[in-house]
Scaffold this motif. Sequence first.
Motif, PDB file in Angstrom:
ATOM      1  N   SER A   1       0.352  -6.221 -10.853  1.00  0.00           N
ATOM      2  CA  SER A   1      -1.045  -5.804 -11.088  1.00  0.00           C
ATOM      3  C   SER A   1      -0.893  -4.497 -12.158  1.00  0.00           C
ATOM      4  CB  SER A   1      -1.741  -5.041  -9.693  1.00  0.00           C
ATOM      5  OG  SER A   1      -0.765  -4.480  -8.951  1.00  0.00           O
ATOM      6  N   ARG A   2       0.165  -3.926 -12.109  1.00  0.00           N
ATOM      7  CA  ARG A   2       0.165  -2.809 -12.979  1.00  0.00           C
ATOM      8  C   ARG A   2       0.748  -3.558 -14.537  1.00  0.00           C
ATOM      9  NH1 ARG A   2       4.913   1.931 -12.423  1.00  0.00           N
ATOM     10  NH2 ARG A   2       3.360   2.453 -10.967  1.00  0.00           N
ATOM     11  N   LEU A   3       1.259  -4.442 -14.318  1.00  0.00           N
ATOM     12  CA  LEU A   3       1.676  -5.407 -15.850  1.00  0.00           C
ATOM     13  C   LEU A   3       0.204  -5.616 -16.382  1.00  0.00           C
ATOM     14  CD1 LEU A   3       4.703  -7.756 -14.981  1.00  0.00           C
ATOM     15  CD2 LEU A   3       4.336  -6.220 -17.211  1.00  0.00           C
TER      16      LEU A   3
ATOM     17  N   ILE B   1       6.095   2.891 -19.398  1.00  0.00           N
ATOM     18  CA  ILE B   1       5.489   2.337 -18.138  1.00  0.00           C
ATOM     19  C   ILE B   1       6.401   1.713 -17.342  1.00  0.00           C
ATOM     20  CG2 ILE B   1       3.838   0.745 -17.407  1.00  0.00           C
ATOM     21  CD1 ILE B   1       2.283   1.414 -19.896  1.00  0.00           C
ATOM     22  N   GLU B   2       6.978   1.872 -16.204  1.00  0.00           N
ATOM     23  CA  GLU B   2       7.683   1.144 -15.385  1.00  0.00           C
ATOM     24  C   GLU B   2       6.940  -0.032 -14.672  1.00  0.00           C
ATOM     25  OE1 GLU B   2       9.203   3.159 -12.012  1.00  0.00           O
ATOM     26  OE2 GLU B   2       9.404   1.097 -11.078  1.00  0.00           O
ATOM     27  N   VAL B   3       7.536  -1.288 -15.531  1.00  0.00           N
ATOM     28  CA  VAL B   3       7.054  -2.521 -15.031  1.00  0.00           C
ATOM     29  C   VAL B   3       7.966  -3.178 -13.963  1.00  0.00           C
ATOM     30  CG1 VAL B   3       5.591  -2.989 -16.969  1.00  0.00           C
ATOM     31  CG2 VAL B   3       7.720  -3.507 -17.111  1.00  0.00           C
TER      32      VAL B   3
ATOM     33  N   MET C   1      -2.982   0.669 -12.953  1.00  0.00           N
ATOM     34  CA  MET C   1      -1.498   1.140 -13.482  1.00  0.00           C
ATOM     35  C   MET C   1      -0.989   1.955 -12.212  1.00  0.00           C
ATOM     36  SD  MET C   1      -0.156   1.223 -16.337  1.00  0.00           S
ATOM     37  CE  MET C   1      -0.883   1.494 -17.907  1.00  0.00           C
ATOM     38  N   ARG C   2      -1.569   2.767 -11.563  1.00  0.00           N
ATOM     39  CA  ARG C   2      -0.954   3.569 -10.478  1.00  0.00           C
ATOM     40  C   ARG C   2      -1.964   3.443  -9.328  1.00  0.00           C
ATOM     41  NH1 ARG C   2       2.740   6.175  -9.016  1.00  0.00           N
ATOM     42  NH2 ARG C   2       3.653   6.350 -11.188  1.00  0.00           N
ATOM     43  N   SER C   3      -2.074   2.360  -8.753  1.00  0.00           N
ATOM     44  CA  SER C   3      -3.165   2.323  -7.674  1.00  0.00           C
ATOM     45  C   SER C   3      -2.581   2.511  -6.302  1.00  0.00           C
ATOM     46  CB  SER C   3      -3.883   0.967  -7.688  1.00  0.00           C
ATOM     47  OG  SER C   3      -3.082  -0.288  -7.756  1.00  0.00           O
ATOM     48  N   ARG C   4      -3.478   2.440  -5.221  1.00  0.00           N
ATOM     49  CA  ARG C   4      -2.843   2.650  -3.887  1.00  0.00           C
ATOM     50  C   ARG C   4      -2.527   1.421  -3.297  1.00  0.00           C
ATOM     51  NH1 ARG C   4      -5.983   6.413  -0.034  1.00  0.00           N
ATOM     52  NH2 ARG C   4      -7.684   5.160  -0.611  1.00  0.00           N
TER      53      ARG C   4
ATOM     54  N   PHE D   1       1.013  -1.180   0.078  1.00  0.00           N
ATOM     55  CA  PHE D   1       0.145  -0.089  -0.073  1.00  0.00           C
ATOM     56  C   PHE D   1       0.817   1.263   0.084  1.00  0.00           C
ATOM     57  CE2 PHE D   1      -2.816   3.343   1.232  1.00  0.00           C
ATOM     58  CZ  PHE D   1      -3.978   2.857   0.686  1.00  0.00           C
ATOM     59  N   ARG D   2       0.512   2.176  -0.818  1.00  0.00           N
ATOM     60  CA  ARG D   2       1.274   3.279  -0.938  1.00  0.00           C
ATOM     61  C   ARG D   2       0.172   4.452  -0.979  1.00  0.00           C
ATOM     62  NH1 ARG D   2       6.779   2.314  -4.782  1.00  0.00           N
ATOM     63  NH2 ARG D   2       7.389   0.381  -3.291  1.00  0.00           N
ATOM     64  N   ASP D   3       0.067   5.439  -0.205  1.00  0.00           N
ATOM     65  CA  ASP D   3      -1.047   6.196  -0.207  1.00  0.00           C
ATOM     66  C   ASP D   3      -0.596   7.412  -1.403  1.00  0.00           C
ATOM     67  OD1 ASP D   3      -3.261   7.695   0.052  1.00  0.00           O
ATOM     68  OD2 ASP D   3      -3.270   7.690   2.324  1.00  0.00           O
ATOM     69  N   GLU D   4      -0.528   6.947  -2.746  1.00  0.00           N
ATOM     70  CA  GLU D   4      -0.337   7.726  -3.932  1.00  0.00           C
ATOM     71  C   GLU D   4      -1.157   9.161  -3.864  1.00  0.00           C
ATOM     72  OE1 GLU D   4       1.981   7.056  -6.271  1.00  0.00           O
ATOM     73  OE2 GLU D   4       2.545   4.952  -5.915  1.00  0.00           O
ATOM     74  N   ILE D   5      -0.394  10.186  -4.165  1.00  0.00           N
ATOM     75  CA  ILE D   5      -1.199  11.289  -4.095  1.00  0.00           C
ATOM     76  C   ILE D   5      -2.175  11.508  -5.175  1.00  0.00           C
ATOM     77  CG2 ILE D   5       0.486  12.617  -5.679  1.00  0.00           C
ATOM     78  CD1 ILE D   5       0.087  14.838  -3.676  1.00  0.00           C
TER      79      ILE D   5
HETATM   80  P1  ATP Z   1       6.562   4.808  -9.520  1.00  0.00           P
HETATM   81  O1  ATP Z   1       7.850   5.546 -10.233  1.00  0.00           O
HETATM   82  O2  ATP Z   1       5.602   4.310 -11.024  1.00  0.00           O
HETATM   83  O3  ATP Z   1       5.706   5.591  -8.785  1.00  0.00           O
HETATM   84  P2  ATP Z   1       8.277   3.278  -7.922  1.00  0.00           P
HETATM   85  O4  ATP Z   1       9.514   3.644  -8.518  1.00  0.00           O
HETATM   86  O5  ATP Z   1       7.744   4.003  -6.785  1.00  0.00           O
HETATM   87  O6  ATP Z   1       7.095   3.469  -8.863  1.00  0.00           O
HETATM   88  P3  ATP Z   1       9.103   0.725  -7.068  1.00  0.00           P
HETATM   89  O7  ATP Z   1       9.293   1.106  -5.598  1.00  0.00           O
HETATM   90  O8  ATP Z   1      10.397   0.750  -7.817  1.00  0.00           O
HETATM   91  O9  ATP Z   1       8.130   1.970  -7.646  1.00  0.00           O
HETATM   92  O10 ATP Z   1       8.345  -0.550  -7.247  1.00  0.00           O
HETATM   93  C1  ATP Z   1       8.534  -1.842  -7.845  1.00  0.00           C
HETATM   94  C2  ATP Z   1       7.401  -2.001  -8.811  1.00  0.00           C
HETATM   95  O11 ATP Z   1       6.271  -1.868  -8.421  1.00  0.00           O
HETATM   96  C3  ATP Z   1       7.527  -0.776  -9.846  1.00  0.00           C
HETATM   97  O12 ATP Z   1       8.233  -1.288 -11.044  1.00  0.00           O
HETATM   98  C4  ATP Z   1       5.774  -0.879 -10.654  1.00  0.00           C
HETATM   99  O13 ATP Z   1       5.864  -1.878 -11.434  1.00  0.00           O
HETATM  100  C5  ATP Z   1       5.066  -1.311  -9.326  1.00  0.00           C
HETATM  101  N1  ATP Z   1       4.241  -0.249  -8.531  1.00  0.00           N
HETATM  102  C6  ATP Z   1       5.150   0.769  -7.867  1.00  0.00           C
HETATM  103  N2  ATP Z   1       4.077   1.595  -7.624  1.00  0.00           N
HETATM  104  C7  ATP Z   1       2.975   1.212  -8.054  1.00  0.00           C
HETATM  105  C8  ATP Z   1       1.696   1.613  -8.002  1.00  0.00           C
HETATM  106  N3  ATP Z   1       1.364   2.676  -7.533  1.00  0.00           N
HETATM  107  N4  ATP Z   1       0.613   0.774  -8.457  1.00  0.00           N
HETATM  108  C9  ATP Z   1       0.801  -0.251  -9.157  1.00  0.00           C
HETATM  109  N5  ATP Z   1       2.340  -0.669  -9.561  1.00  0.00           N
HETATM  110  C10 ATP Z   1       3.097  -0.175  -8.951  1.00  0.00           C
END
Ligand code: ATP
Length: 440
Positions: free
Chosen positions: A322-324, A282-284, A150-153, A139-143
């Motif tokens: 889940s992003r993949l 997209i960073e996977v 793709m970018r979930s919490r 869990f990351r409380d993304e802003i």
């Molecule tokens: P981003 O730059 O996209 O926020 P990050 O660099 O913070 O990601 P990492 O800590 O490198 O993310 O996490 C490893 C992997 O987890 C990422 O390459 C991505 O595939 C996935 N990931 C990270 N944050 C998220 C998110 N909010 N939702 C879905 N997948 C995520």
Amino acid sequence: MRLSRYFLPILRETPKEAEIVSHRLMLRAGLVQQQAAGIYAWLPLGHRVLEKVCRIVREEQDRAGAIELKMPTIQSADLWRESGRYDDYGKEMLRIKDRHERDMLFGPTNEEMITAIFRSYVRSYKSLPLNLYHVQWKFRDEIRPRFGTMRSREFLMKDAYSFDIDQAGARHSYNRMFVAYLRTFARMGLKAIPMVADTGPIGGNLSHEFIILASTGESEVYCHRDFLGFEAPAANTDFDDVAGLQGVFDRWTSLYAATSEKHDEAAFAAVPEDRRVSARGIEVGHIFYFGTKYSAAMNAVVAGPDGVERPVHMGSYGIGPSRLVAALIEAGHDDAGIIWPEAVAPFTVAVLNLKAGDSTTDAACEQLYAALKAKGVDVLYDDTDERPGAKFAKADLIGIPWQILVGPKGLADGKVELKRRADGARELVSPSDALERFSA
Ligand code: ATP
Ligand code: MG
């Protein structure tokens, strides 16, 4: 699976809140349902894809010598106070108090916990190298959670952690994961390019992000076009071959590739103009070598051959399954819907009964369905009484790679129609020839 008994909630309308095609299709095709901002339930079809993605990820981690375990989602704040990250992590960390007023948190990553596990058991270089991984919800409380999964919490991550006695060992561990990642994404039909990356709050100085090019990607990336033609390392790659893996790494980093944070205009300008790609990505996946950052702070030490204790060298390696799933749809779709690569498709083949209730057609479908199941092929049998047009549209929308169309007209000539989703190519074949095409 019989569609009449399955749970496949297809939406008629395109959901308005979805800005990008993968998010729209994931909602429409009944893969996920939003529960709260950036928090999704994975419905049966989506769950099947997620599991298939995870299976490939696990197979390649195992092949590279990593060992699976499972750490909890909830962590104690004290662990993070040891590394100093409890205060540093900021608002992205979901902080929780339990009934005893103890500070807990929902893990955004697991460096601290794995370091604590390591230090309680490992004392000697003889137990190294070691690479431990798990596949667990983060869990990351993304802003700004957006674009669906793709970018979930709350999101799924495979995170691996390597432990070595020295930098040279850690370098080899890094290369193992580098090669495993190249294979993982290639098996899903994706062209992921390793790019020099920023290390962010994880720390350290050697890091690559694995990026797939997509116009909807959130990263700005720059790379040499020739990477798109590179072949991933073979399955029989020897992961113990130090020089061999370094060779693969050197080749895959021999050309320019960087994310915007690490972009070097002058170096990019040296790439021949027709070879320059400046695009969105997209960073996977993301891999890091960070040396003794956590082990020194948390006193995770091992004795070397000389008997002297030293902090262990570590790296961490993340992939977001889940992003993949969303990235795979960004890379594979058309106007009719999703086009899954076979390796991750929820079902390999759909049998469409074009005249349910007609005894000959029903019997032919049942036979095909039973035979495919007996072979271990993932088959979805559309045995509903919907119109053929609706069945075609649904099968196209959910992206099953192969469709076998079974109707009375064809059967009168002893034929069924085999359709490939990717390009719509159709072929008339006998039911037994159709069966021959598939194996588990
Ligand atoms: P981003 O730059 O996209 O926020 P990050 O660099 O913070 O990601 P990492 O800590 O490198 O993310 O996490 C490893 C992997 O987890 C990422 O390459 C991505 O595939 C996935 N990931 C990270 N944050 C998220 C998110 N909010 N939702 C879905 N997948 C995520
Ligand atoms: Mg990252």
